[in-house]
Design a protein around this motif. Sequence first.
Motif, PDB file in Angstrom:
ATOM      1  N   THR A   1      -0.540  -2.454  -4.249  1.00  0.00           N
ATOM      2  CA  THR A   1      -0.651  -1.938  -5.266  1.00  0.00           C
ATOM      3  C   THR A   1      -1.992  -1.131  -5.805  1.00  0.00           C
TER       4      THR A   1
ATOM      5  N   THR B   1       5.592   0.790  -2.436  1.00  0.00           N
ATOM      6  CA  THR B   1       4.622   1.100  -1.261  1.00  0.00           C
ATOM      7  C   THR B   1       4.218  -0.414  -0.515  1.00  0.00           C
ATOM      8  N   TRP B   2       4.255  -0.370   0.879  1.00  0.00           N
ATOM      9  CA  TRP B   2       4.165  -1.545   1.563  1.00  0.00           C
ATOM     10  C   TRP B   2       3.163  -1.366   2.692  1.00  0.00           C
ATOM     11  N   CYS B   3       2.418  -2.439   2.860  1.00  0.00           N
ATOM     12  CA  CYS B   3       1.308  -2.421   3.667  1.00  0.00           C
ATOM     13  C   CYS B   3       1.764  -3.207   5.082  1.00  0.00           C
TER      14      CYS B   3
ATOM     15  N   LEU C   1       0.580   2.362   5.985  1.00  0.00           N
ATOM     16  CA  LEU C   1       1.294   1.980   4.984  1.00  0.00           C
ATOM     17  C   LEU C   1       2.760   2.752   4.959  1.00  0.00           C
TER      18      LEU C   1
ATOM     19  N   ARG D   1       3.748  -6.127   0.025  1.00  0.00           N
ATOM     20  CA  ARG D   1       3.458  -5.099  -1.101  1.00  0.00           C
ATOM     21  C   ARG D   1       1.760  -4.603  -1.284  1.00  0.00           C
TER      22      ARG D   1
ATOM     23  N   PHE E   1      -4.866   7.914   2.742  1.00  0.00           N
ATOM     24  CA  PHE E   1      -3.925   8.549   1.916  1.00  0.00           C
ATOM     25  C   PHE E   1      -4.501   8.942   0.656  1.00  0.00           C
TER      26      PHE E   1
ATOM     27  N   LYS F   1       5.996   4.085   2.370  1.00  0.00           N
ATOM     28  CA  LYS F   1       6.723   3.852   0.903  1.00  0.00           C
ATOM     29  C   LYS F   1       8.235   4.074   1.255  1.00  0.00           C
ATOM     30  N   ASP F   2       8.766   3.053   0.641  1.00  0.00           N
ATOM     31  CA  ASP F   2      10.454   2.761   1.012  1.00  0.00           C
ATOM     32  C   ASP F   2      11.006   3.745  -0.135  1.00  0.00           C
TER      33      ASP F   2
ATOM     34  N   GLU G   1      -4.559   9.363  -3.605  1.00  0.00           N
ATOM     35  CA  GLU G   1      -3.769   9.096  -4.886  1.00  0.00           C
ATOM     36  C   GLU G   1      -4.496   9.902  -5.954  1.00  0.00           C
TER      37      GLU G   1
END
Length: 365
Positions: A347, A324-326, A316, A345, A255, A318-319, A257
Amino acid sequence: MIRYLFILLVLSFASVSCYRAEAENDQPKNPLDVPFGDPYVLYDKASDKYYMYGTGGVDNGFMVYSSNDLKDWKKEGTAYSNDQENAWGTKDFWAPEVYAHKGKYYMFYSSHWKDNPNNELENYRIGVAEADSPLGPFIDRSSGPIFDPGYPIIDANLYFADNGKIYLYYSRCCYKHAVDSEISTWAKEKGMYDEIEESWIYGVELASDFSRVVGEPVLLLRPPVSLDDKQSEWESRSVTSGEVNRRWSEGSYLFKEGDTYYMMYSANYFGGENYAVGYATATHPLGPFEKSANNPILQKNTQDGGIVTGTGHNSLVKDRNGATWCVYHGRTNKTGDQRLAFIDRITLDESGNLRVEGPTVELKD
């Protein structure tokens, strides 16, 4: 009129309060009641639902579960089966990932290729199947894998770049891939193993119609060569513990960022307690990648009094609220050897360091 406005204010306040309460208490109870290895979650905007795919649950295919909140999951049935005309895989259906793309859904997965003239024990390749719904049925787009690099490969992951290019990441299997390293020399001197096999992570551009790769694969990550490497201790635990004569770099997930590309990956034996997750960063989808000094960021917690082991092969999601959740698999000393899905979660701090807030566990009575 005043009464009407008051009622609206009360309702608005109640709605905000409910949202905040949900946001503060949205940690799923791990492990989930989903018996998957290699779990992958798709949030589908069209249906406003989450769908989970993974290894296990059905012979020669893949199951799918659905959820409205990432906590409670409903078993929907078989999303893919090799009982179809175009099927090229014969067994060992592993690590499915599903992507919504241009009105369709595409499942990338690993399996044992039926075209096996040398009768290889591990003849794995990667294929792609298509469906009109996240529930399937997914139908193979061709009667063979996407490409044949000349060695067995697993664990497909896709990245859709801002410039329109699509990249495919995969892991070369350990099978018949003995590698010389200081760990290999150490193991030989100890009389533990005659050789150490390794799996390596590669990346390659993928054609826009998913039919073929473009150019040659690029080696991105491999286990450390030197014992002095900071990554060597945690990435070699399956060897140093006497578990198996293999070292893995697998289960990649990419991903972006800002201007940085993050590649998460798993090391050690997927069936053992030392399976763990680290990450590396780069400024281009095809690297070069530099491993984080904070690795591993997800591992067993039994050394700290916990009950979770075998944490790895993550993705991962994203809700709908932007968190963002693993998603990964693991085991507990209460649930046994069956791999189960976990969600915690993840971070990113101001310095660009990833942190998984787990493994957490809250077993049901």
